[in-house]
Scaffold this motif. Structure first.
Motif, PDB file in Angstrom:
ATOM      1  N   THR A  40       0.894   4.550   9.133  1.00  0.00           N
ATOM      2  CA  THR A  40      -0.245   3.837   8.580  1.00  0.00           C
ATOM      3  C   THR A  40       0.182   3.054   7.350  1.00  0.00           C
ATOM      4  O   THR A  40       0.772   3.610   6.428  1.00  0.00           O
ATOM      5  CB  THR A  40      -1.362   4.835   8.209  1.00  0.00           C
ATOM      6  N   HIS A  41      -0.105   1.770   7.363  1.00  0.00           N
ATOM      7  CA  HIS A  41       0.210   0.891   6.237  1.00  0.00           C
ATOM      8  C   HIS A  41      -1.078   0.444   5.569  1.00  0.00           C
ATOM      9  O   HIS A  41      -2.160   0.576   6.118  1.00  0.00           O
ATOM     10  CB  HIS A  41       0.911  -0.382   6.728  1.00  0.00           C
ATOM     11  N   VAL A  42      -0.921  -0.176   4.415  1.00  0.00           N
ATOM     12  CA  VAL A  42      -2.042  -0.832   3.758  1.00  0.00           C
ATOM     13  C   VAL A  42      -2.036  -2.296   4.179  1.00  0.00           C
ATOM     14  O   VAL A  42      -1.055  -3.004   3.952  1.00  0.00           O
ATOM     15  CB  VAL A  42      -1.913  -0.743   2.225  1.00  0.00           C
ATOM     16  N   LEU A  61       0.985  -4.439   2.591  1.00  0.00           N
ATOM     17  CA  LEU A  61       1.367  -4.268   1.194  1.00  0.00           C
ATOM     18  C   LEU A  61       2.886  -4.194   1.041  1.00  0.00           C
ATOM     19  O   LEU A  61       3.463  -4.748   0.108  1.00  0.00           O
ATOM     20  CB  LEU A  61       0.713  -3.001   0.627  1.00  0.00           C
ATOM     21  N   CYS A  62       3.539  -3.525   1.954  1.00  0.00           N
ATOM     22  CA  CYS A  62       4.984  -3.345   1.844  1.00  0.00           C
ATOM     23  C   CYS A  62       5.749  -4.601   2.251  1.00  0.00           C
ATOM     24  O   CYS A  62       6.964  -4.673   2.079  1.00  0.00           O
ATOM     25  CB  CYS A  62       5.438  -2.164   2.691  1.00  0.00           C
ATOM     26  N   GLY A  63       5.034  -5.588   2.783  1.00  0.00           N
ATOM     27  CA  GLY A  63       5.693  -6.836   3.144  1.00  0.00           C
ATOM     28  C   GLY A  63       6.391  -6.793   4.486  1.00  0.00           C
ATOM     29  O   GLY A  63       7.038  -7.753   4.882  1.00  0.00           O
ATOM     30  N   GLU A  79       0.825   6.346   5.171  1.00  0.00           N
ATOM     31  CA  GLU A  79       2.070   7.056   5.431  1.00  0.00           C
ATOM     32  C   GLU A  79       3.324   6.227   5.171  1.00  0.00           C
ATOM     33  O   GLU A  79       4.405   6.777   5.011  1.00  0.00           O
ATOM     34  CB  GLU A  79       2.093   7.512   6.899  1.00  0.00           C
ATOM     35  N   CYS A  80       3.182   4.917   5.166  1.00  0.00           N
ATOM     36  CA  CYS A  80       4.359   4.068   4.986  1.00  0.00           C
ATOM     37  C   CYS A  80       4.983   4.310   3.612  1.00  0.00           C
ATOM     38  O   CYS A  80       4.321   4.165   2.588  1.00  0.00           O
ATOM     39  CB  CYS A  80       3.967   2.602   5.128  1.00  0.00           C
ATOM     40  N   LYS A  81       6.244   4.683   3.609  1.00  0.00           N
ATOM     41  CA  LYS A  81       6.912   5.011   2.350  1.00  0.00           C
ATOM     42  C   LYS A  81       6.954   3.818   1.404  1.00  0.00           C
ATOM     43  O   LYS A  81       6.794   3.951   0.195  1.00  0.00           O
ATOM     44  CB  LYS A  81       8.337   5.494   2.627  1.00  0.00           C
ATOM     45  N   LYS A  82       7.181   2.659   1.970  1.00  0.00           N
ATOM     46  CA  LYS A  82       7.280   1.450   1.152  1.00  0.00           C
ATOM     47  C   LYS A  82       5.919   1.107   0.537  1.00  0.00           C
ATOM     48  O   LYS A  82       5.832   0.756  -0.632  1.00  0.00           O
ATOM     49  CB  LYS A  82       7.788   0.306   2.031  1.00  0.00           C
ATOM     50  N   CYS A  83       4.872   1.202   1.330  1.00  0.00           N
ATOM     51  CA  CYS A  83       3.529   0.950   0.808  1.00  0.00           C
ATOM     52  C   CYS A  83       3.226   1.914  -0.337  1.00  0.00           C
ATOM     53  O   CYS A  83       2.709   1.521  -1.388  1.00  0.00           O
ATOM     54  CB  CYS A  83       2.479   1.128   1.911  1.00  0.00           C
ATOM     55  N   ILE A  84       3.550   3.167  -0.139  1.00  0.00           N
ATOM     56  CA  ILE A  84       3.283   4.189  -1.148  1.00  0.00           C
ATOM     57  C   ILE A  84       4.086   3.915  -2.414  1.00  0.00           C
ATOM     58  O   ILE A  84       3.574   4.036  -3.537  1.00  0.00           O
ATOM     59  CB  ILE A  84       3.610   5.594  -0.582  1.00  0.00           C
TER      60      ILE A  84
END
Ligand SMILES: [Zn+2]
Length: 97
Positions: A40-42, A61-63, A79-84
Motif C-alpha cells: 500500500t502506497h500513498v 508519495l515515494c515517486g 506499507e511502502c517503505k519509501k512512502c513511510i
C-alpha cells in the motif's frame, strides 16, 4: 513497520492505494501470489511541495512508477517503505497516542 492511515498527517488530500507488483510476464507465477507482493502506497490527490519534495496530483508519495495496475486499497495502513520514509522525514506521521 506499516503506518496506520489515521496517523498520516499529510498537508494535502491523499488516499492509500495498492500497487500490484508483477515481477515478470513470463513464467508460472503469472497471476499467482500477486496480492502478497503488493504494498500500500500513498497516492497524492493534490500537488505536494515541501522542501525538496515535489509531487504532482496522481503521483505516489515515494515517486515510484505507478505501473499498470493500481487499485484503491481497503488497507488501513501504509506499507511502502519509501512512502513511510518520506512521511517520517517530513513529520507527517502523528506521534504518540
Ligand atoms: Zn510508495
Amino acid at each position: 513497520m506499516p503506518v496506520p492511515v489515521e496517523k498520516v498527517r499529510l498537508p494535502v488530500n491523499y488516499k492509500p492505494v495498492f500497487k500490484v507488483i508483477l515481477s515478470q510476464l513470463s513464467g508460472s507465477s503469472w497471476g499467482a501470489g500477486v496480492n502478497s507482493r503488493s504494498v500500500t502506497h500513498v497516492l497524492l490527490l493534490q500537488e505536494l511541495h515541501d522542501g525538496k519534495l515535489h509531487r504532482k496530483a496522481g503521483e505516489l508519495l515515494c515517486g515510484a512508477d505507478k505501473g499498470f495496475d493500481i487499485t484503491d486499497s481497503q488497507e488501513k495502513q501504509i506499507e511502502c517503505k519509501k512512502c513511510i520514509e518520506i512521511l517520517k522525514k517530513h513529520n507527517w506521521i502523528e506521534q504518540g497516542v
